[in-house]
Design a protein around this motif. Structure first.
Motif, PDB file in Angstrom:
ATOM      1  N   GLY A 182       6.539   2.866  -4.574  1.00  0.00           N
ATOM      2  CA  GLY A 182       7.835   3.115  -4.028  1.00  0.00           C
ATOM      3  C   GLY A 182       8.272   2.958  -3.278  1.00  0.00           C
ATOM      4  N   LEU A 183       7.726   1.494  -2.655  1.00  0.00           N
ATOM      5  CA  LEU A 183       9.031   0.699  -1.416  1.00  0.00           C
ATOM      6  C   LEU A 183      10.251   0.073  -2.662  1.00  0.00           C
ATOM      7  N   THR A 184      10.009  -0.515  -3.694  1.00  0.00           N
ATOM      8  CA  THR A 184      10.998  -0.414  -4.635  1.00  0.00           C
ATOM      9  C   THR A 184      12.000   0.348  -4.857  1.00  0.00           C
ATOM     10  N   LEU A 185      11.411   1.661  -5.088  1.00  0.00           N
ATOM     11  CA  LEU A 185      12.097   3.207  -5.166  1.00  0.00           C
ATOM     12  C   LEU A 185      13.384   3.818  -3.620  1.00  0.00           C
ATOM     13  N   ASP A 186      12.545   3.229  -2.813  1.00  0.00           N
ATOM     14  CA  ASP A 186      12.811   3.106  -1.221  1.00  0.00           C
ATOM     15  C   ASP A 186      13.746   2.791  -1.224  1.00  0.00           C
ATOM     16  N   MET A 187      13.531   1.061  -1.690  1.00  0.00           N
ATOM     17  CA  MET A 187      15.314  -0.169  -0.881  1.00  0.00           C
ATOM     18  C   MET A 187      15.808   0.684  -1.987  1.00  0.00           C
ATOM     19  N   ALA A 188      16.440   1.234  -3.102  1.00  0.00           N
ATOM     20  CA  ALA A 188      17.214   1.312  -3.782  1.00  0.00           C
ATOM     21  C   ALA A 188      18.531   2.694  -3.229  1.00  0.00           C
ATOM     22  N   SER A 189      16.806   3.930  -3.053  1.00  0.00           N
ATOM     23  CA  SER A 189      17.914   5.358  -2.810  1.00  0.00           C
ATOM     24  C   SER A 189      18.075   4.780  -1.873  1.00  0.00           C
ATOM     25  N   GLN A 190      16.764   4.910  -0.207  1.00  0.00           N
ATOM     26  CA  GLN A 190      17.288   5.036   0.941  1.00  0.00           C
ATOM     27  C   GLN A 190      16.669   4.020   1.787  1.00  0.00           C
ATOM     28  N   PRO A 191      17.708   3.176   1.923  1.00  0.00           N
ATOM     29  CA  PRO A 191      17.734   1.676   2.466  1.00  0.00           C
ATOM     30  C   PRO A 191      17.923   1.854   3.941  1.00  0.00           C
ATOM     31  N   ASP A 192      17.997   2.506   4.633  1.00  0.00           N
ATOM     32  CA  ASP A 192      18.806   2.498   6.026  1.00  0.00           C
ATOM     33  C   ASP A 192      16.827   3.471   6.534  1.00  0.00           C
ATOM     34  N   LYS A 193      16.351   3.356   5.569  1.00  0.00           N
ATOM     35  CA  LYS A 193      15.099   4.054   6.554  1.00  0.00           C
ATOM     36  C   LYS A 193      13.938   3.223   5.720  1.00  0.00           C
ATOM     37  N   VAL A 194      14.138   2.641   5.457  1.00  0.00           N
ATOM     38  CA  VAL A 194      13.222   1.376   4.839  1.00  0.00           C
ATOM     39  C   VAL A 194      13.494   0.862   5.882  1.00  0.00           C
ATOM     40  N   LEU A 195      14.443   0.698   6.667  1.00  0.00           N
ATOM     41  CA  LEU A 195      14.674  -0.335   7.963  1.00  0.00           C
ATOM     42  C   LEU A 195      14.344  -0.103   9.189  1.00  0.00           C
ATOM     43  N   ALA A 196      14.469   1.477   9.453  1.00  0.00           N
ATOM     44  CA  ALA A 196      14.552   2.154  10.586  1.00  0.00           C
ATOM     45  C   ALA A 196      12.459   1.737  10.682  1.00  0.00           C
ATOM     46  N   ALA A 197      12.284   1.487   9.363  1.00  0.00           N
ATOM     47  CA  ALA A 197      10.316   2.259   9.360  1.00  0.00           C
ATOM     48  C   ALA A 197      10.819   0.434   9.541  1.00  0.00           C
ATOM     49  N   CYS A 198      10.783  -0.592   9.283  1.00  0.00           N
ATOM     50  CA  CYS A 198      10.415  -2.146   9.874  1.00  0.00           C
ATOM     51  C   CYS A 198      10.880  -2.474  11.144  1.00  0.00           C
ATOM     52  N   GLU A 199      12.404  -1.853  11.404  1.00  0.00           N
ATOM     53  CA  GLU A 199      12.484  -1.595  13.028  1.00  0.00           C
ATOM     54  C   GLU A 199      11.148  -1.374  14.045  1.00  0.00           C
ATOM     55  N   ALA A 200      10.987  -0.096  13.635  1.00  0.00           N
ATOM     56  CA  ALA A 200       9.797   1.077  13.909  1.00  0.00           C
ATOM     57  C   ALA A 200       8.275  -0.367  14.690  1.00  0.00           C
ATOM     58  N   LEU A 201       8.587  -0.753  13.740  1.00  0.00           N
ATOM     59  CA  LEU A 201       7.317  -1.291  13.189  1.00  0.00           C
ATOM     60  C   LEU A 201       6.849  -2.778  14.031  1.00  0.00           C
ATOM     61  N   MET A 202       7.940  -3.542  14.508  1.00  0.00           N
ATOM     62  CA  MET A 202       8.050  -4.633  14.829  1.00  0.00           C
ATOM     63  C   MET A 202       7.221  -4.711  16.056  1.00  0.00           C
ATOM     64  N   PRO A 203       7.516  -3.712  17.126  1.00  0.00           N
ATOM     65  CA  PRO A 203       6.384  -4.265  18.550  1.00  0.00           C
ATOM     66  C   PRO A 203       5.582  -4.143  17.853  1.00  0.00           C
ATOM     67  N   HIS A 204       4.690  -3.287  17.126  1.00  0.00           N
ATOM     68  CA  HIS A 204       2.938  -3.319  17.274  1.00  0.00           C
ATOM     69  C   HIS A 204       2.399  -4.524  15.936  1.00  0.00           C
ATOM     70  N   LEU A 205       3.798  -4.989  15.301  1.00  0.00           N
ATOM     71  CA  LEU A 205       3.299  -6.245  14.367  1.00  0.00           C
ATOM     72  C   LEU A 205       3.013  -7.477  15.937  1.00  0.00           C
ATOM     73  N   ALA A 206       4.219  -7.618  16.440  1.00  0.00           N
ATOM     74  CA  ALA A 206       3.870  -8.446  17.307  1.00  0.00           C
ATOM     75  C   ALA A 206       2.659  -8.133  18.394  1.00  0.00           C
ATOM     76  N   GLN A 207       2.187  -6.614  18.998  1.00  0.00           N
ATOM     77  CA  GLN A 207       1.379  -6.220  19.953  1.00  0.00           C
ATOM     78  C   GLN A 207      -0.183  -7.237  19.235  1.00  0.00           C
ATOM     79  N   VAL A 208      -0.429  -7.294  17.350  1.00  0.00           N
ATOM     80  CA  VAL A 208      -0.731  -7.136  16.741  1.00  0.00           C
ATOM     81  C   VAL A 208      -1.941  -8.916  16.871  1.00  0.00           C
ATOM     82  N   ALA A 209      -0.637  -9.035  16.696  1.00  0.00           N
ATOM     83  CA  ALA A 209      -0.313 -10.915  16.305  1.00  0.00           C
ATOM     84  C   ALA A 209      -0.785 -11.471  18.480  1.00  0.00           C
ATOM     85  N   LEU A 210      -0.321 -10.954  18.663  1.00  0.00           N
ATOM     86  CA  LEU A 210       0.137 -11.669  20.584  1.00  0.00           C
ATOM     87  C   LEU A 210      -1.513 -11.226  20.712  1.00  0.00           C
TER      88      LEU A 210
END
Length: 278
Positions: free
Chosen positions: A7-35
């Motif tokens: 599904g991600l592979t298809l998304d990267m071809a068809s809606q890469p902007d939404k994938v990037l927005a999801a990655c950006e939204a996850l960044m603070p949460h990933l950093a918080q889990v790590a810290l």
């Protein structure tokens, strides 16, 4: 985790902007889990298991536009907070070594799986500690002599100036030969010696690897430019929202807040681990 790799592979071809927005939204949460789960003594690096983010799972352009732009600020933020990151580079990440070299000196430990540890040393050895490079297939199906020869090459080429940890390329399985593992261990002990003096560390602080006091965390470094999240990282229901639902607190409101945030934080971690971890 939510869309599956196909599904991600298809998304990267068809809606890469939404994938990037999801990655950006996850960044603070990933950093918080790590810290929030990091070693408080700043001695053990934060483990980062690198899965399917390299060529050929993604294109070079996708690595630049999606993976690196949302990973690098997190690693910088962890280093700003005094934590190294262990890049556990499963597979072959040689195509991206130049990008990893952009990170602050000593901020990562780079573990080599199927990549070329000599190439990794050439690109990263001046800045980071390396580990791995002893192939699992060799430990499973080679001879003790072949294992010793490989260990000799790695020590001679990679470990001469320090900054190397002798290790198998990946997690060893049941097919690992006991004799070959013994050969690697014994050879490293006998041959991988810098001098005859014992090194003794008296203070725990001497084991810490943290930014120097002169480290420059200027504009654009880390996650300073990240937009605020709708929900505070590490929380299911932020205290501000919960407090608005409660009647007036007669006792110690700060105590109630602390207890709520600790319990809510554990619930958030449970959900995170079930949903997005292994």
């Amino acid at each position: 985790k939510l869309r599956g790799y196909t599904g991600l592979t298809l998304d990267m071809a068809s809606q890469p902007d939404k994938v990037l927005a999801a990655c950006e939204a996850l960044m603070p949460h990933l950093a918080q889990v790590a810290l929030s789960t990091a070693d408080p003594n700043h001695q053990v690096p934060i483990g980062f298991w690198m899965h399917r983010g390299c060529v050929p799972f993604v294109t070079p352009g996708q690595f630049e536009s999606h993976y690196w732009t949302t990973l690098k600020p997190i690693i910088e933020e962890l280093w700003r907070n005094g934590h190294q990151t262990l890049f556990y580079a499963e597979g072959n990440w040689d195509a991206h070594l130049d990008r990893f070299a952009e990170l602050p000196e000593r901020s990562i430990v780079y573990h080599v799986d199927r990549g070329d540890i000599l190439k990794a040393h050439q690109n990263l050895g001046r800045k980071f500690c390396l580990s791995g490079g002893i192939a699992n297939f060799l430990l499973s199906f080679g001879t003790p002599g072949q294992v010793r020869d490989r260990c000799r090459t790695v020590i001679d080429e990679v470990a001469q100036d320090g900054g190397y940890i002798m290790d198998a390329s990946a997690i060893m399985q049941n097919d690992t030969s006991v004799e070959n593992l013994q050969a690697m261990t014994d050879f490293a002990r006998d041959y991988g010696v810098y001098d005859s003096g014992a090194v003794r560390v008296e203070e725990d602080d001497a084991l810490q690897v943290v930014p120097s006091s002169a480290a420059d965390f200027g504009p654009g470094y880390g996650m300073g430019r990240q937009a605020k999240t709708r929900v505070k990282p590490g929380a299911c229901v932020p205290w501000e929202e919960k407090a608005a639902e409660l009647p007036e607190i007669d006792g110690d409101a700060e105590l109630v807040r602390r207890v709520w945030e600790e319990i809510d934080g554990m619930g958030n971690m449970f959900i995170w681990q079930c949903l997005l971890s292994f």
